[in-house]
Design a protein around this motif. Sequence first.
Motif, PDB file in Angstrom:
ATOM      1  N   GLU A 365     -31.765  15.370  43.141  1.00 54.50           N
ATOM      2  CA  GLU A 365     -32.033  14.928  44.505  1.00 54.50           C
ATOM      3  C   GLU A 365     -32.187  13.410  44.484  1.00 54.50           C
ATOM      4  O   GLU A 365     -32.886  12.871  43.619  1.00 54.50           O
ATOM      5  CB  GLU A 365     -33.300  15.571  45.061  1.00 54.50           C
ATOM      6  N   PHE A 366     -31.525  12.739  45.402  1.00 51.84           N
ATOM      7  CA  PHE A 366     -31.682  11.287  45.442  1.00 51.84           C
ATOM      8  C   PHE A 366     -31.500  10.773  46.854  1.00 51.84           C
ATOM      9  O   PHE A 366     -30.809  11.380  47.683  1.00 51.84           O
ATOM     10  CB  PHE A 366     -30.724  10.577  44.478  1.00 51.84           C
ATOM     11  N   THR A 367     -32.147   9.682  47.116  1.00 51.96           N
ATOM     12  CA  THR A 367     -31.945   8.933  48.350  1.00 51.96           C
ATOM     13  C   THR A 367     -31.441   7.553  47.963  1.00 51.96           C
ATOM     14  O   THR A 367     -31.922   6.945  47.014  1.00 51.96           O
ATOM     15  CB  THR A 367     -33.248   8.807  49.167  1.00 51.96           C
ATOM     16  N   LEU A 368     -30.473   7.090  48.708  1.00 50.03           N
ATOM     17  CA  LEU A 368     -29.851   5.790  48.439  1.00 50.03           C
ATOM     18  C   LEU A 368     -29.838   4.980  49.720  1.00 50.03           C
ATOM     19  O   LEU A 368     -29.335   5.436  50.747  1.00 50.03           O
ATOM     20  CB  LEU A 368     -28.423   5.972  47.919  1.00 50.03           C
ATOM     21  N   LYS A 369     -30.413   3.792  49.631  1.00 51.19           N
ATOM     22  CA  LYS A 369     -30.339   2.828  50.723  1.00 51.19           C
ATOM     23  C   LYS A 369     -29.810   1.521  50.148  1.00 51.19           C
ATOM     24  O   LYS A 369     -30.402   0.952  49.228  1.00 51.19           O
ATOM     25  CB  LYS A 369     -31.716   2.616  51.357  1.00 51.19           C
ATOM     26  N   LEU A 370     -28.701   1.091  50.695  1.00 50.90           N
ATOM     27  CA  LEU A 370     -28.056  -0.133  50.219  1.00 50.90           C
ATOM     28  C   LEU A 370     -27.674  -0.975  51.413  1.00 50.90           C
ATOM     29  O   LEU A 370     -26.987  -0.496  52.324  1.00 50.90           O
ATOM     30  CB  LEU A 370     -26.813   0.203  49.386  1.00 50.90           C
ATOM     31  N   ALA A 371     -28.135  -2.208  51.442  1.00 51.40           N
ATOM     32  CA  ALA A 371     -27.833  -3.144  52.524  1.00 51.40           C
ATOM     33  C   ALA A 371     -27.309  -4.440  51.918  1.00 51.40           C
ATOM     34  O   ALA A 371     -27.987  -5.056  51.086  1.00 51.40           O
ATOM     35  CB  ALA A 371     -29.069  -3.409  53.378  1.00 51.40           C
ATOM     36  N   PHE A 385     -22.923  -4.672  55.540  1.00 52.98           N
ATOM     37  CA  PHE A 385     -22.574  -3.339  55.026  1.00 52.98           C
ATOM     38  C   PHE A 385     -23.848  -2.565  54.725  1.00 52.98           C
ATOM     39  O   PHE A 385     -24.764  -3.071  54.067  1.00 52.98           O
ATOM     40  CB  PHE A 385     -21.727  -3.486  53.765  1.00 52.98           C
ATOM     41  N   LYS A 386     -23.897  -1.297  55.181  1.00 50.89           N
ATOM     42  CA  LYS A 386     -25.088  -0.481  54.985  1.00 50.89           C
ATOM     43  C   LYS A 386     -24.698   0.941  54.608  1.00 50.89           C
ATOM     44  O   LYS A 386     -23.757   1.508  55.165  1.00 50.89           O
ATOM     45  CB  LYS A 386     -25.948  -0.451  56.249  1.00 50.89           C
ATOM     46  N   ILE A 387     -25.441   1.499  53.651  1.00 47.76           N
ATOM     47  CA  ILE A 387     -25.309   2.912  53.262  1.00 47.76           C
ATOM     48  C   ILE A 387     -26.701   3.524  53.243  1.00 47.76           C
ATOM     49  O   ILE A 387     -27.633   2.940  52.692  1.00 47.76           O
ATOM     50  CB  ILE A 387     -24.657   3.075  51.877  1.00 47.76           C
ATOM     51  N   ASP A 388     -26.811   4.687  53.857  1.00 49.61           N
ATOM     52  CA  ASP A 388     -28.046   5.469  53.813  1.00 49.61           C
ATOM     53  C   ASP A 388     -27.639   6.898  53.494  1.00 49.61           C
ATOM     54  O   ASP A 388     -27.018   7.575  54.324  1.00 49.61           O
ATOM     55  CB  ASP A 388     -28.772   5.392  55.155  1.00 49.61           C
ATOM     56  N   ALA A 389     -27.950   7.373  52.279  1.00 39.56           N
ATOM     57  CA  ALA A 389     -27.467   8.679  51.821  1.00 39.56           C
ATOM     58  C   ALA A 389     -28.620   9.502  51.269  1.00 39.56           C
ATOM     59  O   ALA A 389     -29.580   8.968  50.702  1.00 39.56           O
ATOM     60  CB  ALA A 389     -26.390   8.509  50.756  1.00 39.56           C
ATOM     61  N   LEU A 390     -28.505  10.820  51.435  1.00 41.08           N
ATOM     62  CA  LEU A 390     -29.494  11.774  50.941  1.00 41.08           C
ATOM     63  C   LEU A 390     -28.762  12.926  50.284  1.00 41.08           C
ATOM     64  O   LEU A 390     -27.914  13.580  50.911  1.00 41.08           O
ATOM     65  CB  LEU A 390     -30.364  12.285  52.087  1.00 41.08           C
ATOM     66  N   ASN A 391     -29.063  13.151  49.008  1.00 39.72           N
ATOM     67  CA  ASN A 391     -28.442  14.263  48.275  1.00 39.72           C
ATOM     68  C   ASN A 391     -29.440  15.402  48.120  1.00 39.72           C
ATOM     69  O   ASN A 391     -30.509  15.246  47.547  1.00 39.72           O
ATOM     70  CB  ASN A 391     -27.978  13.809  46.888  1.00 39.72           C
TER      71      ASN A 391
END
Length: 644
Positions: A365-371, A385-391
């Motif tokens: 399980e991971f959460t990724l926030k990249l800005a 550029f933005k990424i907000d992901a939840l596995n």
Amino acid sequence: MKRFLTTLAILLVVIFAGLTALVLLINPNDFRGYLVERVEKQSGYKLTLQDDMRWHVWPKLSIISGKMSLTAPGAEMPLITADNMRLDVELLPLLSHQLEVKEVMLKGAVVRQTPESKAIPKISPPATPRDISHPVIEPRANNWQLNIAKVKISDSLIIWQMKDGEQLNLRDINLSLKTDEKKQVSLEMSTKVNRDRREITLNIAADADMNRYPYQVTGNITQLDYALSGVGIPDNGIAGSLTSDFTIQNESVRKISLDNLNLTANASQLQGNISAEFAATTRYQVDLKGEQLNLNTLLPELAATKTAETALLTPKDNNTSPSFSLFNTAHAAPAPNATIMAKPVITSVTVESKEYDLTHWSNIEFTLKLALNKLLYKDLEINNFKIDALNNPNSLNIQTLTGQIQQGDFSLPTVISTSIVPAHISMDITMNNIPLQPLLRVFNQPENFSGLISAKGNLEGTGYNRKAFYHYWQGTLNTSVTQFKMQGLNVPQVIQQSVAQATDKVIYPEDVESYTQADNVIAQFKLAPKGKVTVNSLDAQAEAYQIKGQGKVDLQRHDLDVMLLVNIKKGWGKENEFIRQLAKVEIPLRLYGDWNAIQYELNIEKLLRDQLQQKAKQAIDNWLNKQDAESPEVKALNQLLKKI
């Protein structure tokens, strides 16, 4: 002055005599049994000193030993072997039977982290209860006490065998480990790691608080410089640095966290926090931001210098047969049914996995926030550029995937189903005023089309590479392109020139443009499996003409069949009844065939015959309108015209 020199000489003689007496009176080999005993008692490891121990008084008071080894309980091979060991000791504690070691120096050491060097636990019988009312005083066989302040290893090797059986060699290790009475540890290390024809060079400096060891270790990495080179790495390599605070917890659940992280890699910078929790389900949390991430310097396929593929408008000789290339040249009118030569688009397909299996992500399980303020990929510059992901165990939800390209923006939220094989991907697409030409350049397509594209739709399918997209994906996409320009083919002039060759009622265009231009192009596409694309509708609006159309494109076979209806309102060169009628007609133009040799079909003779027939019918209608409508002859002609 003479008295001072005499005093100094006496002092030096006393010190020299004391050192000589110490060397003569204390045999360093007396420490051998004590060292072996204390190491085994405190750690269970067996220390072996093969050669005699001897004093070394300059420049430091030291005890030097030859070859040594340290073996874990029950292990087949030593954990550490070294060609030479040196113990730098304090002088005064020796007088009170304390062996105060300032530094342990190992030279030419080999550290093995393999199954053969691991400890084998012993099965101990159940412990019998003992009376704890009185403390147990263990007998001391030796009156010496041991303290070690620093360990140093130079020119050494670590052999690390991983779970899959592959060994990792850390070469040219230089390590310095210092500790004090407050259990503060300082580490400095440099090494080189070689694997699969790749090499990474590391220089590390870190401080750690060991007061709660082994339950918790805190500290900070003050320096971590690295340089990576070799196969699969850009020619100039990847180099950078890392600094961070860290916390390692090893209580009910093992946790590792990196806070205030600063990472550089070539021309990229990232800051933020990373944490990991190792339980039944491994959990990661990544929260990073950065000024710039330049993938062109990090990915080997992008780091190499490449020549962009553009449309070259090279005039042909007058003796060349009347044909032209859609993607290379634009010319005077070809003959009807001529072949349009298109440059083939060659793409390399890498099959990452035949089954696209991502089920191993179910235990993570991971959460990724990249800005990122700026993301560079090939010639594409993406801002904000933005990424907000939840596995989760069943799917990876990329809730936010947004960015800006020049004056346009995009949003691509995506869901990847990882619990099924092959993995299924669904992507919602929203684009507003994205420059078309940079997109074509990124995907290695001919840059003959330009404009600002807006799109909305959904694409889904199994797999996550280019081959999977061409074979298994499907969906719909509604697009609109403003300021559209297609280099290499001028559709209205192709028709005008063909008509001018067939009749003198139209003037042959003198100014031949090399492109088709439109103020706005609206199109709807439908993608089906096996790369079948249906152009449901196409509408291009310009001041002098309008182009409508529909058709099919096969991405696998690289062919197309598109029917265009072209209404040319201006540019015929004359003003007559034929031109006025022609300006009202939608002229069919069919493009079909393989991408390597696209053909077009334009039946000028039928067009002229239809126009002549329409003109004759109009003349008869005008004449009949002047006649008696009740006349039998007029009625018969009207019925005949209706059948035409």
